[in-house]
Design a protein around this motif. Structure first.
Motif, PDB file in Angstrom:
ATOM      1  N   ASN A   1      36.468   7.853 -40.050  1.00  0.00           N
ATOM      2  CA  ASN A   1      35.246   7.051 -40.039  1.00  0.00           C
ATOM      3  C   ASN A   1      35.366   5.873 -41.012  1.00  0.00           C
ATOM      4  N   HIS A   2      35.013   4.695 -40.515  1.00  0.00           N
ATOM      5  CA  HIS A   2      35.063   3.495 -41.337  1.00  0.00           C
ATOM      6  C   HIS A   2      34.204   2.413 -40.701  1.00  0.00           C
ATOM      7  N   PHE A   3      34.052   1.309 -41.411  1.00  0.00           N
ATOM      8  CA  PHE A   3      33.407   0.133 -40.825  1.00  0.00           C
ATOM      9  C   PHE A   3      34.299  -1.073 -41.057  1.00  0.00           C
ATOM     10  N   ASP A   4      34.170  -2.052 -40.173  1.00  0.00           N
ATOM     11  CA  ASP A   4      34.924  -3.302 -40.264  1.00  0.00           C
ATOM     12  C   ASP A   4      33.971  -4.429 -40.627  1.00  0.00           C
ATOM     13  N   MET A   5      34.502  -5.445 -41.260  1.00  0.00           N
ATOM     14  CA  MET A   5      33.690  -6.590 -41.686  1.00  0.00           C
ATOM     15  C   MET A   5      33.675  -7.693 -40.628  1.00  0.00           C
ATOM     16  N   SER A   6      33.901  -7.316 -39.373  1.00  0.00           N
ATOM     17  CA  SER A   6      33.843  -8.280 -38.282  1.00  0.00           C
ATOM     18  C   SER A   6      33.329  -7.579 -37.026  1.00  0.00           C
ATOM     19  N   ARG A   7      32.937  -8.387 -36.051  1.00  0.00           N
ATOM     20  CA  ARG A   7      32.552  -7.846 -34.751  1.00  0.00           C
ATOM     21  C   ARG A   7      33.819  -7.360 -34.054  1.00  0.00           C
ATOM     22  N   ASN A   8      33.677  -6.365 -33.200  1.00  0.00           N
ATOM     23  CA  ASN A   8      34.827  -5.779 -32.536  1.00  0.00           C
ATOM     24  C   ASN A   8      34.451  -5.462 -31.090  1.00  0.00           C
ATOM     25  N   PHE A   9      35.280  -5.911 -30.169  1.00  0.00           N
ATOM     26  CA  PHE A   9      35.093  -5.641 -28.747  1.00  0.00           C
ATOM     27  C   PHE A   9      36.300  -4.843 -28.281  1.00  0.00           C
ATOM     28  N   ILE A  10      36.055  -3.659 -27.709  1.00  0.00           N
ATOM     29  CA  ILE A  10      37.113  -2.722 -27.351  1.00  0.00           C
ATOM     30  C   ILE A  10      37.087  -2.479 -25.850  1.00  0.00           C
ATOM     31  N   MET A  11      38.255  -2.513 -25.229  1.00  0.00           N
ATOM     32  CA  MET A  11      38.387  -2.235 -23.797  1.00  0.00           C
ATOM     33  C   MET A  11      39.433  -1.147 -23.609  1.00  0.00           C
ATOM     34  N   ILE A  12      39.078  -0.113 -22.859  1.00  0.00           N
ATOM     35  CA  ILE A  12      39.993   0.994 -22.587  1.00  0.00           C
ATOM     36  C   ILE A  12      40.661   0.741 -21.238  1.00  0.00           C
ATOM     37  N   PHE A  13      41.992   0.762 -21.225  1.00  0.00           N
ATOM     38  CA  PHE A  13      42.745   0.495 -19.996  1.00  0.00           C
ATOM     39  C   PHE A  13      43.336   1.756 -19.375  1.00  0.00           C
ATOM     40  N   GLY A  14      43.374   2.839 -20.128  1.00  0.00           N
ATOM     41  CA  GLY A  14      43.885   4.096 -19.599  1.00  0.00           C
ATOM     42  C   GLY A  14      43.542   5.223 -20.549  1.00  0.00           C
ATOM     43  N   GLY A  15      43.282   6.405 -20.009  1.00  0.00           N
ATOM     44  CA  GLY A  15      42.982   7.560 -20.834  1.00  0.00           C
ATOM     45  C   GLY A  15      41.538   7.598 -21.305  1.00  0.00           C
ATOM     46  N   GLU A  16      41.297   8.401 -22.343  1.00  0.00           N
ATOM     47  CA  GLU A  16      39.946   8.605 -22.874  1.00  0.00           C
ATOM     48  C   GLU A  16      39.962   8.596 -24.388  1.00  0.00           C
ATOM     49  N   ARG A  17      38.899   8.021 -24.964  1.00  0.00           N
ATOM     50  CA  ARG A  17      38.701   8.017 -26.416  1.00  0.00           C
ATOM     51  C   ARG A  17      37.244   8.356 -26.701  1.00  0.00           C
ATOM     52  N   ARG A  18      37.037   9.193 -27.700  1.00  0.00           N
ATOM     53  CA  ARG A  18      35.690   9.558 -28.141  1.00  0.00           C
ATOM     54  C   ARG A  18      35.357   8.738 -29.384  1.00  0.00           C
ATOM     55  N   TYR A  19      34.223   8.078 -29.349  1.00  0.00           N
ATOM     56  CA  TYR A  19      33.739   7.300 -30.489  1.00  0.00           C
ATOM     57  C   TYR A  19      32.446   7.931 -31.001  1.00  0.00           C
ATOM     58  N   ILE A  20      32.390   8.173 -32.308  1.00  0.00           N
ATOM     59  CA  ILE A  20      31.144   8.554 -32.947  1.00  0.00           C
ATOM     60  C   ILE A  20      30.737   7.353 -33.783  1.00  0.00           C
ATOM     61  N   LEU A  21      29.535   6.847 -33.520  1.00  0.00           N
ATOM     62  CA  LEU A  21      29.084   5.576 -34.074  1.00  0.00           C
ATOM     63  C   LEU A  21      27.894   5.771 -34.996  1.00  0.00           C
ATOM     64  N   GLY A  22      27.882   5.007 -36.061  1.00  0.00           N
ATOM     65  CA  GLY A  22      26.762   5.049 -36.991  1.00  0.00           C
ATOM     66  C   GLY A  22      26.290   3.651 -37.338  1.00  0.00           C
ATOM     67  N   HIS A  23      24.991   3.464 -37.305  1.00  0.00           N
ATOM     68  CA  HIS A  23      24.397   2.185 -37.697  1.00  0.00           C
ATOM     69  C   HIS A  23      24.678   1.942 -39.180  1.00  0.00           C
ATOM     70  N   PRO A  24      24.836   0.698 -39.589  1.00  0.00           N
ATOM     71  CA  PRO A  24      25.048   0.402 -41.014  1.00  0.00           C
ATOM     72  C   PRO A  24      23.947   0.922 -41.930  1.00  0.00           C
ATOM     73  N   ASN A  25      22.749   1.177 -41.402  1.00  0.00           N
ATOM     74  CA  ASN A  25      21.690   1.715 -42.259  1.00  0.00           C
ATOM     75  C   ASN A  25      21.972   3.170 -42.665  1.00  0.00           C
ATOM     76  N   GLN A  26      23.035   3.741 -42.134  1.00  0.00           N
ATOM     77  CA  GLN A  26      23.463   5.094 -42.501  1.00  0.00           C
ATOM     78  C   GLN A  26      24.532   5.086 -43.597  1.00  0.00           C
ATOM     79  N   CYS A  27      24.814   3.935 -44.143  1.00  0.00           N
ATOM     80  CA  CYS A  27      25.885   3.776 -45.125  1.00  0.00           C
ATOM     81  C   CYS A  27      25.809   4.796 -46.252  1.00  0.00           C
ATOM     82  N   LYS A  28      24.640   5.001 -46.805  1.00  0.00           N
ATOM     83  CA  LYS A  28      24.500   5.925 -47.948  1.00  0.00           C
ATOM     84  C   LYS A  28      24.746   7.378 -47.555  1.00  0.00           C
TER      85      LYS A  28
END
Length: 127
Positions: free
Chosen positions: A12-39
């Motif tokens: 788990n981490h955050f990046d200091m830029s916008r990120n656009f992700i495209m999956i071309f094969g297979g499967e990936r699980r993403y667990i996402l948290g809003h920045p207001n969950q930082c603490k």
């Protein structure tokens, strides 16, 4: 672009830029948290080499007890398949699990500041 082997995890981490992700094969699980969950994300302290990353191994519930704030984190989950795309705004938390052999490409496109307040509250400077 990146290839991912089944079972490989990106902590788990955050990046200091916008990120656009495209999956071309297979499967990936993403667990996402809003920045207001930082603490609640039990991040490494400022100055640590893994700055912006959670110190909790999300696969080890014993570590959750060592970081009680982590249990309060509100997150969403999505599984991406070939042909799916995901947009992550600046500073969104993401934990990734490769569910199968997969390949993805991503593009980062600058920093926006709509989440700067939340990140500053955790001690990070967005410039």
């Amino acid at each position: 672009c990146r290839f991912g082997m089944r079972g490989v995890i990106s902590a788990n981490h955050f990046d200091m830029s916008r990120n656009f992700i495209m999956i071309f094969g297979g499967e990936r699980r993403y667990i996402l948290g809003h920045p207001n969950q930082c603490k609640n994300m039990a991040l490494h302290p400022i100055g640590h080499p893994s700055l912006r990353h959670s110190k909790v191994d999300w696969n080890n519930p014993l570590e959750w007890d060592e970081n009680p704030e982590f249990k309060q984190a509100l997150v969403n989950e999505v599984v991406l398949h070939a042909g799916d795309a995901l947009y992550l705004p600046t500073a969104y938390f993401h934990y990734i699990v490769n569910l199968s052999l997969n390949y993805q490409c991503n593009a980062r496109s600058g920093t926006t500041h709509e989440n700067a307040k939340h990140i500053r509250e955790c001690g990070f400077n967005m410039g």
